[in-house]
Write a protein that holds these residues in place. Sequence first.
Motif, PDB file in Angstrom:
ATOM      1  N   PRO A 277      -4.860  59.505  97.696  1.00  0.00           N
ATOM      2  CA  PRO A 277      -4.377  58.248  97.023  1.00  0.00           C
ATOM      3  C   PRO A 277      -3.829  58.427  95.841  1.00  0.00           C
ATOM      4  N   SER A 278      -2.758  57.446  95.334  1.00  0.00           N
ATOM      5  CA  SER A 278      -1.961  57.532  94.023  1.00  0.00           C
ATOM      6  C   SER A 278      -2.767  57.363  93.066  1.00  0.00           C
ATOM      7  N   LEU A 279      -2.580  57.916  91.954  1.00  0.00           N
ATOM      8  CA  LEU A 279      -3.517  57.768  90.643  1.00  0.00           C
ATOM      9  C   LEU A 279      -3.745  56.229  90.595  1.00  0.00           C
ATOM     10  N   GLU A 280      -2.627  55.440  90.664  1.00  0.00           N
ATOM     11  CA  GLU A 280      -2.676  53.652  90.222  1.00  0.00           C
ATOM     12  C   GLU A 280      -3.822  53.453  91.206  1.00  0.00           C
ATOM     13  N   ASP A 281      -3.809  54.116  92.680  1.00  0.00           N
ATOM     14  CA  ASP A 281      -4.768  53.556  93.602  1.00  0.00           C
ATOM     15  C   ASP A 281      -6.177  53.741  93.030  1.00  0.00           C
ATOM     16  N   LYS A 282      -6.401  54.918  92.518  1.00  0.00           N
ATOM     17  CA  LYS A 282      -7.799  55.528  92.260  1.00  0.00           C
ATOM     18  C   LYS A 282      -8.156  54.766  91.079  1.00  0.00           C
ATOM     19  N   VAL A 283      -7.241  54.468  90.099  1.00  0.00           N
ATOM     20  CA  VAL A 283      -7.784  53.617  88.870  1.00  0.00           C
ATOM     21  C   VAL A 283      -8.157  52.232  89.251  1.00  0.00           C
ATOM     22  N   MET A 284      -7.337  51.465  90.055  1.00  0.00           N
ATOM     23  CA  MET A 284      -7.882  50.167  90.571  1.00  0.00           C
ATOM     24  C   MET A 284      -8.624  49.962  91.339  1.00  0.00           C
ATOM     25  N   ARG A 285      -9.076  50.976  92.219  1.00  0.00           N
ATOM     26  CA  ARG A 285     -10.154  51.017  93.505  1.00  0.00           C
ATOM     27  C   ARG A 285     -11.414  51.464  92.749  1.00  0.00           C
ATOM     28  N   PHE A 286     -11.349  52.340  91.691  1.00  0.00           N
ATOM     29  CA  PHE A 286     -12.622  52.938  91.101  1.00  0.00           C
ATOM     30  C   PHE A 286     -12.862  52.690  89.769  1.00  0.00           C
ATOM     31  N   PRO A 287     -12.873  51.390  89.289  1.00  0.00           N
ATOM     32  CA  PRO A 287     -12.821  51.226  87.805  1.00  0.00           C
ATOM     33  C   PRO A 287     -13.930  51.651  87.110  1.00  0.00           C
ATOM     34  N   GLU A 288     -15.075  52.263  87.747  1.00  0.00           N
ATOM     35  CA  GLU A 288     -16.200  52.677  86.988  1.00  0.00           C
ATOM     36  C   GLU A 288     -15.790  54.121  86.521  1.00  0.00           C
ATOM     37  N   HIS A 289     -14.966  54.744  87.266  1.00  0.00           N
ATOM     38  CA  HIS A 289     -14.684  56.062  86.890  1.00  0.00           C
ATOM     39  C   HIS A 289     -13.729  56.233  85.434  1.00  0.00           C
ATOM     40  N   LYS A 290     -14.004  56.848  84.431  1.00  0.00           N
ATOM     41  CA  LYS A 290     -13.609  56.900  83.199  1.00  0.00           C
ATOM     42  C   LYS A 290     -12.412  58.051  83.204  1.00  0.00           C
ATOM     43  N   SER A 291     -12.517  58.786  84.084  1.00  0.00           N
ATOM     44  CA  SER A 291     -11.414  59.954  84.201  1.00  0.00           C
ATOM     45  C   SER A 291     -11.211  60.423  85.598  1.00  0.00           C
ATOM     46  N   HIS A 292     -10.356  61.124  85.742  1.00  0.00           N
ATOM     47  CA  HIS A 292     -10.015  61.747  87.279  1.00  0.00           C
ATOM     48  C   HIS A 292      -9.489  63.087  86.986  1.00  0.00           C
ATOM     49  N   HIS A 293      -9.910  64.059  87.873  1.00  0.00           N
ATOM     50  CA  HIS A 293      -9.494  65.493  87.565  1.00  0.00           C
ATOM     51  C   HIS A 293      -7.876  65.572  87.645  1.00  0.00           C
ATOM     52  N   VAL A 294      -7.327  66.660  87.228  1.00  0.00           N
ATOM     53  CA  VAL A 294      -5.823  66.841  87.353  1.00  0.00           C
ATOM     54  C   VAL A 294      -5.665  68.458  87.259  1.00  0.00           C
ATOM     55  N   PHE A 295      -5.428  68.908  88.553  1.00  0.00           N
ATOM     56  CA  PHE A 295      -5.314  70.367  88.712  1.00  0.00           C
ATOM     57  C   PHE A 295      -3.717  70.878  88.523  1.00  0.00           C
ATOM     58  N   LEU A 296      -3.478  71.396  87.383  1.00  0.00           N
ATOM     59  CA  LEU A 296      -2.517  72.297  87.170  1.00  0.00           C
ATOM     60  C   LEU A 296      -2.291  73.584  88.064  1.00  0.00           C
ATOM     61  N   GLU A 297      -1.286  73.382  89.071  1.00  0.00           N
ATOM     62  CA  GLU A 297      -1.046  74.498  89.997  1.00  0.00           C
ATOM     63  C   GLU A 297       0.435  75.001  89.803  1.00  0.00           C
ATOM     64  N   PRO A 298       0.492  76.298  89.704  1.00  0.00           N
ATOM     65  CA  PRO A 298       1.963  76.731  89.548  1.00  0.00           C
ATOM     66  C   PRO A 298       2.517  76.716  90.890  1.00  0.00           C
ATOM     67  N   GLU A 299       3.804  76.547  90.854  1.00  0.00           N
ATOM     68  CA  GLU A 299       4.760  76.547  92.132  1.00  0.00           C
ATOM     69  C   GLU A 299       5.290  77.823  92.677  1.00  0.00           C
ATOM     70  N   GLY A 300       4.914  78.916  91.586  1.00  0.00           N
ATOM     71  CA  GLY A 300       5.394  80.207  92.121  1.00  0.00           C
ATOM     72  C   GLY A 300       5.373  81.310  90.957  1.00  0.00           C
ATOM     73  N   LEU A 301       5.304  82.540  91.333  1.00  0.00           N
ATOM     74  CA  LEU A 301       4.939  83.603  90.392  1.00  0.00           C
ATOM     75  C   LEU A 301       6.310  83.505  89.384  1.00  0.00           C
ATOM     76  N   ASN A 302       7.396  83.372  89.855  1.00  0.00           N
ATOM     77  CA  ASN A 302       8.587  83.225  88.633  1.00  0.00           C
ATOM     78  C   ASN A 302       9.126  81.948  88.565  1.00  0.00           C
ATOM     79  N   ASN A 303       8.379  80.662  89.020  1.00  0.00           N
ATOM     80  CA  ASN A 303       8.732  79.713  89.007  1.00  0.00           C
ATOM     81  C   ASN A 303       8.255  78.833  87.593  1.00  0.00           C
TER      82      ASN A 303
END
Length: 548
Positions: A277-303
């Motif tokens: 789901p989109s973040l807005e979907d997660k926020v509206m569907r699960f109001p009891e959750h105070k935070s959601h994980h965000v995974f910062l993932e590289p797009e390449g070795l030299n990107n």
Amino acid sequence: MIKYDVIVIGGGHAGTEAAASAARCGANTLLITKSELDLGALSCNPSIGGPGKSQLVAEIDALGGIMPIAADISGIHWRILNASHGAATRALRAQIDRQLYHKAIKTLLNRQNNLEIIYESVEDLNLGKKIINNKYQAKAIILTAGTFLRGLVHRGTKKLESGRIKDDGIYQESDKNISKILEKAGFSLLRLKTGTPARIYRDSINFKVCEPQPSDIEHEWFSTTHDENLSFVHNSLYKSCFITHTTEETHQIIRDNIKNAPMYNGDITGTGPRYCPSLEDKVMRFPEHKSHHVFLEPEGLNNDLIYPNGISTSFGENIQRQWIRTIPGLENMRVAWYGYAIEYDAIDARMLKSTLESKDFPGIFFAGQINGTSGYEEAAVQGLVAGVNAAGINLPLDRTNSMTGVLIDDITTLGVDEPYRMFTSRAEFRLSLRSDNAIARLGKIAVDAGLITERIREEKYNKKSDKIAEIDKFYAGYIARNQREIENYKRDANLKIPKDFDYKSLSGLTNELIQKLSQTRPENIADLSRIPGITPAGILVVLRKIRK
């Protein structure tokens, strides 16, 4: 008229596997796609594998496909997921370098015999005569149009007809012709939706406040062997990923502006993926959750870009900028381009045979997101199956011998009401359909189809045989039960269900399904399997009760 055995339309993951597999089977094959950059493009998150998906990649490898090889060449961050769980749910996942993957796919295709690639838009398609643009004709055509069929990008109030944003940030034109041709031919079309997050410049992120997630140095690979004519090597350079999280301030900004989100104000009518789901979907569907994980993932070795996994969105640029900067580490972020949602057409896959050939138009095949699925791996495995069958070779896959068979049986029998994603839980015989034993299950099928040689099958199997034996021994009792159920499943497809059968006595069914079955009263297991909402696991619950 230039004639071929097989023509593949589209150069994404379904299209490249379809073209490669058809050509490997000896078919004179043409791959036609708009741009060279389409080949193996990772339009969303540059990653391959994960729960359910790594099993599909293992089966692609067993069947001689190209995705596993390209992933091994371009993987820059590797993790074994569910390592403490049972063997059926363990999964290999790799973060992929976009450019290395594209280069590997292009090289593999260019070295494939019987395959020609032409970069050209499809302006005209005659399904009956199998003619494209009034100059290319084939015995079979495979459509793998991805999200391009009447693709419509949403970003706040802005709408743009596009199939996706390319790696260079430029919108790629959507296809307006094929949907009309399919509708005119009588195909039922669905309107689906997916989305992607903003891309953030690496040097604008404060990684010091984020949790490092280093790559596993010792890990498995997707491909157990490479073609003897190729000299590819595994990538040994790694990048770390990081984890941060949304905050209550993030969620408040989203709630305050939810009327501006196309998913919530009625602008988007297509159905999105429930499991992504989109973040807005997660926020509206699960109001009891105070935070959601965000995974910062590289797009390449030299990107210099980072993919922030977990915050796909349809908000406009200004609102995205506001809430992204409330996420720890992203307070001073700079955006290369903002996230967006995209609506697109897909066919009702129940109009296809298990070979992925149209029931009404012989020689017309479909594979990938055009069939209502989601994900690179799901697309690739469909492409491989469609390619072999389009080449005139039977590929006997079903839900008892492969996760691929489960996927195809699900979409062609039950259809989809949202983008379909593979999970191990969808397979009732999952303990027998593991990643490690894919070559044992499918190796002979691959050799018989001409997808791999017997020498390669033996080499692949020998590398896995000890692990297969170890796991089979550990789960011997469960696997034996699995095998008995597989035999019973095949034998009992048309088993009669008593008229007075009491569904309420079954603890393995939901209340909704019990009510539906009690009302419809299917006469046999074949009828039962076609009831919307019934799962393969539910069918087994009924079968066990009948046999008592």
